[in-house]
Design a protein around this motif. Structure first.
Motif, PDB file in Angstrom:
ATOM      1  N   CYS A  48       8.678   8.588   1.567  1.00  0.00           N
ATOM      2  CA  CYS A  48       8.662   8.384   0.119  1.00  0.00           C
ATOM      3  C   CYS A  48      10.034   8.835  -0.373  1.00  0.00           C
ATOM      4  CB  CYS A  48       7.580   9.224  -0.553  1.00  0.00           C
ATOM      5  SG  CYS A  48       5.900   8.653  -0.259  1.00  0.00           S
ATOM      6  N   ARG A  49      10.722   7.937  -1.062  1.00  0.00           N
ATOM      7  CA  ARG A  49      12.068   8.234  -1.548  1.00  0.00           C
ATOM      8  C   ARG A  49      12.069   8.175  -3.069  1.00  0.00           C
ATOM      9  NH1 ARG A  49      17.402   6.092   1.210  1.00  0.00           N
ATOM     10  NH2 ARG A  49      16.950   7.976   2.374  1.00  0.00           N
ATOM     11  N   GLN A  50      12.627   9.230  -3.661  1.00  0.00           N
ATOM     12  CA  GLN A  50      12.725   9.328  -5.119  1.00  0.00           C
ATOM     13  C   GLN A  50      14.105   9.868  -5.445  1.00  0.00           C
ATOM     14  OE1 GLN A  50       9.660  11.746  -6.838  1.00  0.00           O
ATOM     15  NE2 GLN A  50      10.532  11.675  -8.883  1.00  0.00           N
ATOM     16  N   GLN A  51      14.785   9.222  -6.357  1.00  0.00           N
ATOM     17  CA  GLN A  51      16.132   9.630  -6.723  1.00  0.00           C
ATOM     18  C   GLN A  51      16.158  11.090  -7.167  1.00  0.00           C
ATOM     19  OE1 GLN A  51      17.971   7.089  -9.619  1.00  0.00           O
ATOM     20  NE2 GLN A  51      19.867   8.235  -9.621  1.00  0.00           N
ATOM     21  N   GLY A  52      17.103  11.833  -6.625  1.00  0.00           N
ATOM     22  CA  GLY A  52      17.273  13.230  -6.998  1.00  0.00           C
ATOM     23  C   GLY A  52      16.310  14.190  -6.327  1.00  0.00           C
ATOM     24  N   MET A  80       0.813  -1.186   0.000  1.00  0.00           N
ATOM     25  CA  MET A  80       0.000   0.000   0.000  1.00  0.00           C
ATOM     26  C   MET A  80       0.865   1.263   0.000  1.00  0.00           C
ATOM     27  SD  MET A  80      -2.909   1.169   2.733  1.00  0.00           S
ATOM     28  CE  MET A  80      -1.969   2.021   3.947  1.00  0.00           C
ATOM     29  N   LEU A  81       1.952   1.280   0.784  1.00  0.00           N
ATOM     30  CA  LEU A  81       2.770   2.486   0.874  1.00  0.00           C
ATOM     31  C   LEU A  81       3.548   2.753  -0.411  1.00  0.00           C
ATOM     32  CD1 LEU A  81       4.040   2.320   4.556  1.00  0.00           C
ATOM     33  CD2 LEU A  81       2.107   3.608   3.618  1.00  0.00           C
ATOM     34  N   ASN A  82       4.041   1.707  -1.067  1.00  0.00           N
ATOM     35  CA  ASN A  82       4.707   1.921  -2.352  1.00  0.00           C
ATOM     36  C   ASN A  82       3.755   2.541  -3.362  1.00  0.00           C
ATOM     37  OD1 ASN A  82       7.426   1.168  -2.057  1.00  0.00           O
ATOM     38  ND2 ASN A  82       6.883  -0.991  -2.157  1.00  0.00           N
ATOM     39  N   GLU A  83       2.522   2.055  -3.382  1.00  0.00           N
ATOM     40  CA  GLU A  83       1.537   2.597  -4.314  1.00  0.00           C
ATOM     41  C   GLU A  83       1.206   4.048  -3.982  1.00  0.00           C
ATOM     42  OE1 GLU A  83       1.319  -0.363  -2.827  1.00  0.00           O
ATOM     43  OE2 GLU A  83       1.331  -1.758  -4.500  1.00  0.00           O
ATOM     44  N   TYR A  84       1.105   4.363  -2.687  1.00  0.00           N
ATOM     45  CA  TYR A  84       0.842   5.743  -2.280  1.00  0.00           C
ATOM     46  C   TYR A  84       1.984   6.650  -2.752  1.00  0.00           C
ATOM     47  CZ  TYR A  84       0.481   9.957   0.467  1.00  0.00           C
ATOM     48  OH  TYR A  84       0.428  11.274   0.841  1.00  0.00           O
ATOM     49  N   CYS A  85       3.227   6.257  -2.476  1.00  0.00           N
ATOM     50  CA  CYS A  85       4.373   7.081  -2.888  1.00  0.00           C
ATOM     51  C   CYS A  85       4.407   7.262  -4.404  1.00  0.00           C
ATOM     52  CB  CYS A  85       5.670   6.458  -2.398  1.00  0.00           C
ATOM     53  SG  CYS A  85       5.916   6.582  -0.612  1.00  0.00           S
ATOM     54  N   ALA A  86       4.167   6.178  -5.129  1.00  0.00           N
ATOM     55  CA  ALA A  86       4.162   6.264  -6.592  1.00  0.00           C
ATOM     56  C   ALA A  86       3.084   7.224  -7.079  1.00  0.00           C
ATOM     57  CB  ALA A  86       3.963   4.875  -7.203  1.00  0.00           C
ATOM     58  N   SER A  87       1.918   7.208  -6.411  1.00  0.00           N
ATOM     59  CA  SER A  87       0.817   8.070  -6.839  1.00  0.00           C
ATOM     60  C   SER A  87       1.085   9.546  -6.581  1.00  0.00           C
ATOM     61  CB  SER A  87      -0.489   7.658  -6.148  1.00  0.00           C
ATOM     62  OG  SER A  87      -0.505   8.082  -4.795  1.00  0.00           O
ATOM     63  N   ARG A 128      10.355  12.484   1.650  1.00  0.00           N
ATOM     64  CA  ARG A 128       9.148  13.067   2.235  1.00  0.00           C
ATOM     65  C   ARG A 128       8.541  12.068   3.209  1.00  0.00           C
ATOM     66  NH1 ARG A 128       5.442  12.757  -1.578  1.00  0.00           N
ATOM     67  NH2 ARG A 128       6.777  11.566  -2.941  1.00  0.00           N
ATOM     68  N   VAL A 129       8.204  12.533   4.397  1.00  0.00           N
ATOM     69  CA  VAL A 129       7.515  11.679   5.366  1.00  0.00           C
ATOM     70  C   VAL A 129       6.150  11.327   4.800  1.00  0.00           C
ATOM     71  CG1 VAL A 129       6.523  11.564   7.693  1.00  0.00           C
ATOM     72  CG2 VAL A 129       8.743  12.663   7.332  1.00  0.00           C
ATOM     73  N   ILE A 130       5.788  10.056   4.884  1.00  0.00           N
ATOM     74  CA  ILE A 130       4.492   9.609   4.369  1.00  0.00           C
ATOM     75  C   ILE A 130       3.381  10.054   5.307  1.00  0.00           C
ATOM     76  CG2 ILE A 130       3.044   7.592   3.872  1.00  0.00           C
ATOM     77  CD1 ILE A 130       5.568   6.145   2.956  1.00  0.00           C
ATOM     78  N   ASP A 131       2.373  10.663   4.745  1.00  0.00           N
ATOM     79  CA  ASP A 131       1.149  10.994   5.476  1.00  0.00           C
ATOM     80  C   ASP A 131       0.330   9.709   5.520  1.00  0.00           C
ATOM     81  OD1 ASP A 131      -1.458  11.693   6.185  1.00  0.00           O
ATOM     82  OD2 ASP A 131      -1.355  13.631   5.158  1.00  0.00           O
ATOM     83  N   MET A 132       0.415   9.005   6.642  1.00  0.00           N
ATOM     84  CA  MET A 132      -0.200   7.687   6.739  1.00  0.00           C
ATOM     85  C   MET A 132      -1.720   7.746   6.584  1.00  0.00           C
ATOM     86  SD  MET A 132       2.372   5.767   6.890  1.00  0.00           S
ATOM     87  CE  MET A 132       2.330   4.188   7.696  1.00  0.00           C
ATOM     88  N   THR A 133      -2.359   8.785   7.109  1.00  0.00           N
ATOM     89  CA  THR A 133      -3.810   8.905   6.931  1.00  0.00           C
ATOM     90  C   THR A 133      -4.148   9.109   5.461  1.00  0.00           C
ATOM     91  OG1 THR A 133      -4.290   9.599   9.183  1.00  0.00           O
ATOM     92  CG2 THR A 133      -5.845  10.295   7.496  1.00  0.00           C
ATOM     93  N   ALA A 134      -3.368   9.914   4.751  1.00  0.00           N
ATOM     94  CA  ALA A 134      -3.609  10.105   3.316  1.00  0.00           C
ATOM     95  C   ALA A 134      -3.445   8.787   2.563  1.00  0.00           C
ATOM     96  CB  ALA A 134      -2.670  11.166   2.753  1.00  0.00           C
ATOM     97  N   ASN A 182       4.374  10.696  -9.850  1.00  0.00           N
ATOM     98  CA  ASN A 182       4.381  10.206 -11.231  1.00  0.00           C
ATOM     99  C   ASN A 182       5.034   8.832 -11.336  1.00  0.00           C
ATOM    100  OD1 ASN A 182       3.111  12.502 -12.312  1.00  0.00           O
ATOM    101  ND2 ASN A 182       5.058  13.602 -12.325  1.00  0.00           N
ATOM    102  N   GLY A 183       4.837   8.012 -10.313  1.00  0.00           N
ATOM    103  CA  GLY A 183       5.340   6.645 -10.348  1.00  0.00           C
ATOM    104  C   GLY A 183       6.803   6.466 -10.006  1.00  0.00           C
ATOM    105  N   GLN A 184       7.463   7.523  -9.553  1.00  0.00           N
ATOM    106  CA  GLN A 184       8.904   7.452  -9.356  1.00  0.00           C
ATOM    107  C   GLN A 184       9.350   7.124  -7.928  1.00  0.00           C
ATOM    108  OE1 GLN A 184      10.887   7.733 -12.142  1.00  0.00           O
ATOM    109  NE2 GLN A 184       8.885   7.753 -13.109  1.00  0.00           N
ATOM    110  N   ALA A 185       8.539   7.412  -6.925  1.00  0.00           N
ATOM    111  CA  ALA A 185       8.964   7.240  -5.524  1.00  0.00           C
ATOM    112  C   ALA A 185       8.531   5.883  -4.984  1.00  0.00           C
ATOM    113  CB  ALA A 185       8.393   8.358  -4.657  1.00  0.00           C
ATOM    114  N   ARG A 186       9.267   5.412  -3.979  1.00  0.00           N
ATOM    115  CA  ARG A 186       8.977   4.156  -3.296  1.00  0.00           C
ATOM    116  C   ARG A 186       8.991   4.410  -1.792  1.00  0.00           C
ATOM    117  NH1 ARG A 186       6.892   0.733  -6.300  1.00  0.00           N
ATOM    118  NH2 ARG A 186       8.042  -1.137  -5.902  1.00  0.00           N
ATOM    119  N   ALA A 187       8.284   3.573  -1.054  1.00  0.00           N
ATOM    120  CA  ALA A 187       8.292   3.663   0.406  1.00  0.00           C
ATOM    121  C   ALA A 187       9.657   3.200   0.932  1.00  0.00           C
ATOM    122  CB  ALA A 187       7.181   2.809   0.995  1.00  0.00           C
ATOM    123  N   TRP A 188      10.106   3.873   1.977  1.00  0.00           N
ATOM    124  CA  TRP A 188      11.427   3.609   2.524  1.00  0.00           C
ATOM    125  C   TRP A 188      11.383   3.830   4.029  1.00  0.00           C
ATOM    126  CZ3 TRP A 188      15.598   1.840  -0.073  1.00  0.00           C
ATOM    127  CH2 TRP A 188      16.834   1.924   0.532  1.00  0.00           C
TER     128      TRP A 188
END
Length: 73
Positions: free
Chosen positions: A31-35, A1-8, A39-45, A11-17
């Motif tokens: 959410c980690r994205q190269q370059g 679920m968190l990988n999908e949230y970060c990607a959304s 960003r801290v994941i908003d868990m409620t979002a 533009n599909g570039q970030a992954r949960a970390w």
């Protein structure tokens, strides 16, 4: 679920970390994205994205980073 949230949110570039594998539940998932800055994941979002309006995130153990759960209000 968190990988999908970060990607959304990137533009599909970030992954949960995890910032710290031994850390607390609060503000430890990123959410980690190269370059880009992490960003801290908003868990409620993330819960709302997965389960819809009215979903809310809560951890069941402050000292367990895997204890996040989604609940309905």
């Amino acid at each position: 679920m968190l990988n999908e949230y970060c990607a959304s949110t990137s533009n599909g570039q970030a992954r949960a970390w995890l910032r710290d594998m031994r850390g607390s539940a609060e503000n430890n998932w990123l959410c980690r994205q190269q370059g880009r800055p992490d960003r801290v994941i908003d868990m409620t979002a993330a819960c709302v994205r997965e389960y819809g309006k009215g979903a809310v995130a809560r951890y069941t153990d402050r000292n367990d980073l895997t204890s996040w759960r989604c609940f309905s209000r």
